[in-house]
Scaffold this motif. Structure first.
Motif, mmCIF file in Angstrom:
data_model
loop_
_atom_site.group_PDB
_atom_site.id
_atom_site.type_symbol
_atom_site.label_atom_id
_atom_site.label_comp_id
_atom_site.label_asym_id
_atom_site.label_seq_id
_atom_site.Cartn_x
_atom_site.Cartn_y
_atom_site.Cartn_z
ATOM 1 N N ARG A 113 4.445 54.875 53.868
ATOM 2 C CA ARG A 113 5.324 54.659 52.714
ATOM 3 C C ARG A 113 4.815 55.517 51.564
ATOM 4 N N PRO A 114 5.607 55.651 50.506
ATOM 5 C CA PRO A 114 5.170 56.478 49.376
ATOM 6 C C PRO A 114 3.747 56.138 48.933
ATOM 7 N N SER A 115 2.931 57.188 48.822
ATOM 8 C CA SER A 115 1.507 56.985 48.563
ATOM 9 C C SER A 115 0.996 58.054 47.615
ATOM 10 N N TYR A 116 -0.159 57.802 47.044
ATOM 11 C CA TYR A 116 -0.856 58.899 46.379
ATOM 12 C C TYR A 116 -2.322 58.867 46.770
ATOM 13 N N ILE A 117 -2.947 60.013 46.659
ATOM 14 C CA ILE A 117 -4.347 60.143 47.059
ATOM 15 C C ILE A 117 -5.199 60.147 45.803
ATOM 16 N N SER A 118 -6.240 59.321 45.814
ATOM 17 C CA SER A 118 -7.161 59.280 44.687
ATOM 18 C C SER A 118 -8.543 59.680 45.185
ATOM 19 N N ILE A 119 -9.086 60.740 44.615
ATOM 20 C CA ILE A 119 -10.397 61.237 45.044
ATOM 21 C C ILE A 119 -11.354 61.189 43.864
ATOM 22 N N SER A 131 5.995 52.167 43.713
ATOM 23 C CA SER A 131 6.533 51.834 42.387
ATOM 24 C C SER A 131 6.769 53.068 41.516
ATOM 25 N N VAL A 132 6.225 54.214 41.882
ATOM 26 C CA VAL A 132 6.518 55.414 41.085
ATOM 27 C C VAL A 132 7.428 56.404 41.829
ATOM 28 N N TRP A 133 7.808 56.056 43.047
ATOM 29 C CA TRP A 133 8.737 56.921 43.798
ATOM 30 C C TRP A 133 10.066 56.962 43.049
ATOM 31 N N GLY A 134 10.604 58.130 42.838
ATOM 32 C CA GLY A 134 11.856 58.244 42.088
ATOM 33 C C GLY A 134 11.652 58.518 40.607
ATOM 34 N N ILE A 135 10.428 58.371 40.150
ATOM 35 C CA ILE A 135 10.155 58.617 38.728
ATOM 36 C C ILE A 135 9.864 60.096 38.512
ATOM 37 N N ASN A 136 10.323 60.637 37.394
ATOM 38 C CA ASN A 136 10.200 62.077 37.191
ATOM 39 C C ASN A 136 8.743 62.517 37.092
ATOM 40 N N ALA A 137 8.536 63.819 37.261
ATOM 41 C CA ALA A 137 7.176 64.346 37.397
ATOM 42 C C ALA A 137 6.350 64.138 36.127
ATOM 43 N N MET A 138 6.988 64.272 34.969
ATOM 44 C CA MET A 138 6.235 64.129 33.716
ATOM 45 C C MET A 138 5.772 62.689 33.531
ATOM 46 N N THR A 140 5.454 60.372 35.769
ATOM 47 C CA THR A 140 4.488 59.992 36.805
ATOM 48 C C THR A 140 3.064 60.355 36.371
ATOM 49 N N GLY A 141 2.935 61.512 35.749
ATOM 50 C CA GLY A 141 1.617 61.920 35.261
ATOM 51 C C GLY A 141 1.075 60.937 34.237
ATOM 52 N N VAL A 142 1.936 60.509 33.340
ATOM 53 C CA VAL A 142 1.516 59.568 32.292
ATOM 54 C C VAL A 142 1.076 58.242 32.910
ATOM 55 N N ILE A 143 1.829 57.791 33.897
ATOM 56 C CA ILE A 143 1.513 56.500 34.533
ATOM 57 C C ILE A 143 0.164 56.578 35.249
ATOM 58 N N LEU A 144 -0.036 57.629 36.028
ATOM 59 C CA LEU A 144 -1.292 57.733 36.793
ATOM 60 C C LEU A 144 -2.489 57.959 35.875
ATOM 61 N N ARG A 145 -2.248 58.613 34.771
ATOM 62 C CA ARG A 145 -3.314 58.850 33.795
ATOM 63 C C ARG A 145 -3.908 57.522 33.317
ATOM 64 N N ASP A 146 -3.049 56.535 33.124
ATOM 65 C CA ASP A 146 -3.532 55.230 32.666
ATOM 66 C C ASP A 146 -4.160 54.421 33.797
ATOM 67 N N SER A 191 7.626 65.327 52.154
ATOM 68 C CA SER A 191 7.746 65.060 53.599
ATOM 69 C C SER A 191 6.580 64.220 54.105
ATOM 70 N N LYS A 192 5.485 64.239 53.368
ATOM 71 C CA LYS A 192 4.321 63.432 53.756
ATOM 72 C C LYS A 192 4.292 62.092 53.041
ATOM 73 N N ASN A 193 5.371 61.781 52.326
ATOM 74 C CA ASN A 193 5.400 60.567 51.499
ATOM 75 C C ASN A 193 4.287 60.600 50.454
ATOM 76 N N LEU A 194 3.957 61.787 50.029
ATOM 77 C CA LEU A 194 2.829 61.949 49.107
ATOM 78 C C LEU A 194 3.368 62.252 47.716
ATOM 79 N N LYS A 195 3.225 61.321 46.808
ATOM 80 C CA LYS A 195 3.759 61.490 45.461
ATOM 81 C C LYS A 195 2.793 62.276 44.581
ATOM 82 N N ALA A 196 1.513 62.052 44.779
ATOM 83 C CA ALA A 196 0.553 62.646 43.837
ATOM 84 C C ALA A 196 -0.839 62.700 44.442
#
Lengths: 577, 159
Positions: A113-119, A131-138, A140-146, A191-196
């Motif tokens: 399912r939609p995922s992001y990688i945190s390293i 919860s961020v799938w469908g949200i615009n790129a700008m 999304t950056g703000v959300i992940l920043r927090d 295609s990898k369900n990778l949002k960020a």
């Protein structure tokens, strides 16, 4: 030296490191290493949007160590061209990878399912991103920043809806204002369900001899800030070329129907700098600060109430979404750039697709039914904004066709003569002469930055160059950029990093290479990329050059097809093909 | 933009106790124009490169932070050389000391990594590096030469 590859398998959720000393010793880093990893990882003929197609990121041995060594290379199989996908981005990604301790990252598989990688350093987590799938790129950056740690040293790269919807020219936004724009890395993410991907680290890098390192560093730093080697990027930035190319009859206008734009001054780098520029920022470890941010202030009532948007602009965007669409106002231009930024679309491809569509609409190849009533007309910014949304959302066959890049709709509806792509990639903002056309055709990623044919044309405008001399220069650039892109420096600094500086900088971090060895390496890297291209079906002998290139005057006058054919023939001959 | 000389960091050498003279003057790093910062982090790399011989953000005594991402403002955090420094008062081992009229001195060997100095400094100008030792600006000015936008200045103050 790190020489470590981080492997992440999104299908299984596993990750591990491999120490690949031999790989980095032989191929240096950056694009040299990434190409080998792509050849290893990508099965021949794999569908670019399948779990079998990998995504690879690489930095180089000088990343975070020297000024302007700011880029990261991404390699993948391009969903746009079906062959080599390669794109470069600045921002803070290279620094973050360096301090996290990973010189390359390989991403395999597909998340459930939609995922992001945190390293963070050695810790790799695959997290839910539904919860961020469908949200615009700008946003999304703000959300992940927090959400994520590592303030000030991390990098956040993410896709917008265009990538999620697998648009083959969707890009990946890097740290706000930088991008892996070209050839569809955004769709590969989707295609990898990778949002960020968020990465940060706390490692540091020791050098064999710190005094020597400081000496070479100071020499290079001084060249960056004091000489005129990077002068144009200090002030107006890349958009300085709008007025320059316009005067040289090299600025593509209204889908290459003309090469000078009567309103160029309005959208020139000078006008933007004087009236819209609010600040400049830089990539990590670059003193230039070439990222120009303009303020788009729009009144939404008559009572002095404003929407304020901060939009980063560069030459290529002003061409593709400005002159190429006949857009006459800075506000209209900035609005279109911002729209691409939100959707996460490559601005060059988007502008070229809209340019073709506008001309096709004008010539009645397509109808208002097909555009769903959207008026595709030069300078109609509102229409273009709606069309961009439709490209991402694909409400009918016509917009689905536009969403595949300019080649497909021109095959379907007609108008191939003015479908401005080379090697399947929408072209950059130059109609300077034959070297630009040939350069983008033969280039490993069909980009103006593969070998800077536009620059060879401009030299030829001052001092005549025979077609064979142009071909020789294209080959020289193709090969030398293989080395520079393995260090993954910003190409704006290519004048600073001459062979001597590269050899000395490498030696200061413990890598001993001679000029001759680097020359050979550059050629080999080029050949390895072509190995991948040919394996995936690219055939240089069968490339299409849109007729429009021969119908519109260029900086070097009218280009005739025979010259281009002759140069392509010479090129294949010199390469021994 | 200005370049740097062959030895950019005047005073970047090892700690040395200069004999006290009158009037007492000391050099102090000043974030003179924070709004000019472009976020290149050149100061941070200069600090770690010149003072520790490494490329590192963790080992830099000056920190450039983003406030609301790259599109927000940059914040430059560094020791501003207080007259009555809290960090010295809370240091349990005497690693941080200050003589009247002098700047705060840091003896890395004595530091046990308790982090009390970092807590005490409201500015946030002290942090611990990967070896759990305090990183504290010594006002050498190494960063000043590598700031392309004159954000930083080295000023002389009388104590």
């Amino acid at each position: 030296m790190l020489r470590r590859v981080l492997y992440i398998d999104l299908t299984t959720g596993e990750s591990w490191f491999e120490q690949r000393d031999g790989l980095f010793e032989e191929w240096l880093g950056g694009t040299g290493v990434a190409t080998q990893l792509l050849l290893e990882e990508c099965p021949p003929g794999a569908d670019p949007l399948s779990p079998q197609a990998p995504i690879i990121f690489s930095i180089g041995p000088l990343s975070a160590m020297y000024p302007v060594m700011t880029k990261t290379v991404a390699q993948f199989k391009s969903p746009l061209t079906g062959e080599l996908g390669e794109s470069y981005a600045g921002g803070r990604l290279a620094m973050a990878m360096r301090f996290a301790g990973h010189e390359s990252i390989v991403i395999r598989g597909r998340a459930q399912r939609p995922s992001y990688i945190s390293i963070r350093d050695d810790e790799v987590k695959i997290r839910d991103a539904t919860s961020v799938w469908g949200i615009n790129a700008m946003r999304t950056g703000v959300i992940l920043r927090d959400r994520e740690k590592g303030v000030g040293r991390r990098s956040i790269i993410r896709i917008g809806p265009a990538g999620e919807n697998l648009i083959p020219y969707a890009g990946v936004v890097v740290d706000t204002y930088r991008h892996f724009g070209r050839l569809g890395l955004g769709a590969a993410f989707g295609s990898k369900n990778l949002k960020a991907l968020v990465i940060s680290g706390t490692e540091d890098v020791a050098v064999p001899e710190s005094r020597r390192y400081r000496e070479v560093y100071n020499r290079i730093y001084n060249m960056v800030v004091q000489t005129d080697a990077m002068d144009k990027y200090h002030d107006i930035g890349t958009p300085i070329n709008i007025n320059v190319l316009n005067q040289l009859k090299g600025l593509p206008t209204r889908n290459f129907q003309s090469t000078s734009f009567s309103e160029a001054e309005n959208i020139s780098g000078e006008t933007l700098a004087d009236h819209y520029l609010i600040r400049r920022v830089s990539c990590a470890h670059c003193p230039i600060g070439c990222i120009h941010i303009g303020m788009l202030k729009t009144a939404f009532t008559e009572h002095h109430e404003f929407e304020v948007r901060k939009v980063s602009y560069d030459f290529e965007l002003i061409y593709s979404l400005g002159s190429n669409l006949g857009v006459k106002t800075p506000e209209g231009l900035l609005e279109l750039i911002e729209s691409c930024e939100r959707w996460g679309l490559d601005a060059i491809s988007a502008g070229v697709v809209l340019g073709w569509a506008t001309e096709a609409y004008e010539r009645d190849l397509i109808t208002p039914q097909e555009t769903l009533g959207v008026p595709l007309q030069w300078n109609n910014v509102k229409g273009y904004i709606k069309a961009l949304e439709n490209i991402v959302k694909r409400p009918n066959d016509f917009y689905s066709a536009l969403a595949r890049g300019v080649d497909y709709p021109s095959q379907k509806y007609g108008g191939q003569d003015f479908a401005m792509s080379l090697g399947g990639n929408e072209v950059a903002g130059y109609h300077t002469g034959p070297a630009s056309i040939v350069g983008q055709t033969v280039g490993v990623r069909h980009s103006h930055l593969d070998n800077a044919g536009y620059s060879i044309d401009q030299k030829a405008a001052k001092k005549q160059l025979a077609p064979s001399a142009m071909v020789d220069q294209i080959i020289k650039e193709d090969d030398s950029r293989g080395v520079f892109n393995s260090l993954v420096g910003c190409l704006f600094a290519r004048g600073v990093y001459n062979e001597e500086n590269i050899v000395d900088a490498l030696a200061s971090v413990g890598i001993n290479k001679t000029r001759e060895e680097l020359d050979v390496l550059g050629r080999r890297i080029f050949q390895e990329k072509y190995r991948f291209k040919v394996r995936e079906g690219f055939d240089l002998a069968r490339q299409r050059v849109p007729r429009r290139f021969y119908e519109t005057v260029s900086t070097l006058g009218m280009v005739d097809p025979e010259t281009v054919e002759e140069m392509l023939r010479l090129y294949r001959q010199r390469r021994g093909w | 933009m200005q370049g740097v000389g062959p030895e950019p960091a005047a005073g970047a050498g090892p700690e040395s106790a200069a004999p006290a003279k009158k009037p007492r003057k000391r050099r102090r790093l000043k974030v003179a124009h924070p709004e000019r910062c472009i976020g290149c982090l050149g100061c941070m790399f200069a600090c770690s490169r010149i003072n520790t011989g490494r490329a590192s953000l963790e080992r830099s005594a000056i920190q450039v932070q983003t406030q609301g991402g790259i599109e927000g403002d940059f914040v430059v955090v560094v020791c501003h050389g207080c007259d009555d420094p809290a960090c010295v008062r809370v240091c349990p081992t005497g690693a941080l000391t200050k003589e009247p009229g002098e700047r705060v001195k840091f003896n890395r060997d004595l530091c046990v990594g308790c982090g009390q100095c970092a807590d005490a400094c409201l500015v946030g100008a002290i942090h611990l590096d990967g070896d759990k030792k305090a990183v504290k600006c010594k006002h050498c000015g190494a960063c000043v030469a590598f700031c392309p936008h004159d954000v930083l200045e080295l000023e002389t103050v009388e104590s």
